[in-house]
Design a protein around this motif. Structure first.
Motif, mmCIF file in Angstrom:
data_model
loop_
_atom_site.group_PDB
_atom_site.id
_atom_site.type_symbol
_atom_site.label_atom_id
_atom_site.label_comp_id
_atom_site.label_asym_id
_atom_site.label_seq_id
_atom_site.Cartn_x
_atom_site.Cartn_y
_atom_site.Cartn_z
ATOM 1 N N TYR A 1 34.245 18.778 44.557
ATOM 2 C CA TYR A 1 33.311 18.675 43.437
ATOM 3 C C TYR A 1 32.968 17.227 43.085
ATOM 4 O O TYR A 1 32.647 16.916 41.943
ATOM 5 N N ARG B 1 27.437 21.403 36.365
ATOM 6 C CA ARG B 1 28.872 21.117 36.484
ATOM 7 C C ARG B 1 29.696 22.364 36.183
ATOM 8 O O ARG B 1 29.233 23.270 35.479
ATOM 9 N N ARG B 2 30.885 22.414 36.698
ATOM 10 C CA ARG B 2 31.797 23.526 36.404
ATOM 11 C C ARG B 2 32.403 23.307 35.018
ATOM 12 O O ARG B 2 33.048 22.281 34.769
#
Length: 416
Positions: A164, A181-182
């Motif tokens: 990521y 984004r996570r």
């Protein structure tokens, strides 16, 4: 006899060597893993005194019960280790819960795992670091980009490898990153550093002193290898540069590292950069409180005619190394991808470099993102030979044709 628990001794596959050397040094080696015992390699089975299978290594309570059972059966656990970044937090929690004092505890994890926390300890060691900001809001991200300028790097504050991680070159990409984004990951933004990654790899004794030191160079960043599916290349140096040695040792002291195999990463600046230094200076990237990944321990062995698995086991058993120093060379890793075309076939590579190559392997899917699908380890006396090897092995067919065309023109000119 000391009782040592080794977590996930079957992965990576070469980690059975750690267990083998522990057992050879008289340790009672107890494995905890999620692979059925019958599927373990014979080498690993012979290196363990007992193996406890869990259903899921992600399940802390299940691992807790495994440690409790082994402690009940064998007595007090003296060491617990996985040598794996992924399990570092669980390892520390298990040590804390079972009062195993020979390793990082839960209270130590923040400086060992969180990139934002590492900065302070690098600064204490007088090693510059990239400016950073936690990505708490889009406004904060935009303010940081305005302060340091593009490009910037976004990565998980607590992450493994380049997972990521991305480079952001403009406002549009920044907005896309923040939107996509996570949400369960805390991200850190860092200013981009133009440089080559140099590592300090060492086995540290209980006093914080190295019993073995080496280092590698990664010409291509792990972020680019993963995100752009680049060829994976890095090589162990025949001799550790003195500035890397001093930076590595200062980092060991600042982070209070004891009784561990470590892999610290530094940038060697490609140009002068504000707040970091001039071209050729070192800036800190991150610490990894475990061995360099994949086949790096084997590469260290090939480069230095040694056995780092035994040196690590000696550190645990005797707090020193009993392994004599050997001849030094370079060991190059070349990770090739199935999706790419290469000028030389495997047979041609072996014909040209067979005397240098020490290992050829297909890589498991879990490692292929960062390391490619098939790899070659080769040993050379000089850095020029390393570069020639990479040029040959990683060349694509068009490059080979481009090299051949000038030779044909020269031959025609000679006839005229």
């Amino acid at each position: 006899m000391k009782n040592i628990i080794f977590i996930s001794p079957n992965f990576p596959a070469n980690y059975w060597h750690f267990c083998h050397e522990l057992k050879a040094n008289g340790m009672n080696v107890l494995g905890i893993g999620d692979q059925p015992y019958d599927e373990l390699s014979d080498e690993l089975k012979n290196s363990l005194n007992e193996y406890y299978k869990v259903t899921d290594l992600e399940n802390y309570e299940e691992k807790y019960r495994a440690v409790a059972f082994l402690a009940f059966k064998h007595g007090r656990i003296d060491w617990l280790e996985s040598n794996n970044e992924y399990w570092l937090e669980h390892d520390a929690r298990l040590r804390t819960d079972f009062n195993i004092t020979t390793g990082f505890q839960t209270a130590d994890i923040s400086r060992a795992k969180y990139k934002s926390k590492m900065k302070k300890y690098f600064q204490r060691a007088h090693i510059p670091t990239a400016r950073f900001r936690l990505a708490t809001s889009l406004k904060t991200c935009q303010a940081f980009a305005a302060e340091v300028g593009y490009p910037i790097i976004a990565k998980p504050d607590n992450g493994v490898g380049a997972s990521y991680t991305c480079r952001i070159d403009n406002d549009e990409q920044l907005q896309a990153f923040y939107k996509g984004r996570r949400r369960n990951i805390r991200y850190i933004l860092e200013e981009y550093i133009a440089g080559e990654v140099n590592s300090y790899d060492a086995i540290i004794d209980s006093h914080g002193d190295p019993v073995f030191e080496t280092g590698n160079i990664s010409p291509v960043s792990i972020m680019d290898i993963v995100n752009n599916e680049e060829n994976s290349v890095y090589y162990i140096l025949n001799e550790l540069p003195e500035d890397i040695r001093q930076a590595g040792r200062a980092t060991v002291k600042s982070f209070d590292v004891k009784s561990r195999f470590v892999h610290f990463e530094f940038f060697r600046l490609a140009k002068r950069q504000k707040g970091l230094g001039k071209k050729g200076d070192l800036a800190a990237l991150e610490v990894n409180m475990r061995p360099s990944g994949g086949f790096s321990p084997d590469m260290m062995n090939f480069a230095h005619s040694t056995n780092v698995y035994k040196i690590w086991a000696d550190m645990i058993a005797y707090d020193r190394s009993t392994v004599a120093a050997g001849k030094d060379a370079y060991c190059a890793f070349a990770g090739l991808r199935d999706a790419k075309r290469y000028a030389l076939s495997h047979e041609e590579i072996m014909k040209k470099y067979g005397n240098n190559i020490r290992m050829v392997e297909r890589l498991p899917e879990a490692l292929s993102g960062a390391m490619g699908n098939r790899m070659y380890l080769a040993v050379f006396d000089t850095e020029d030979e390393v570069q020639a090897f990479y040029k040959d092995v990683l060349m694509d067919p068009e490059q080979l044709q481009a090299q051949a065309r000038p030779r044909r023109r020269r031959k025609k000119a000679a006839k005229n």
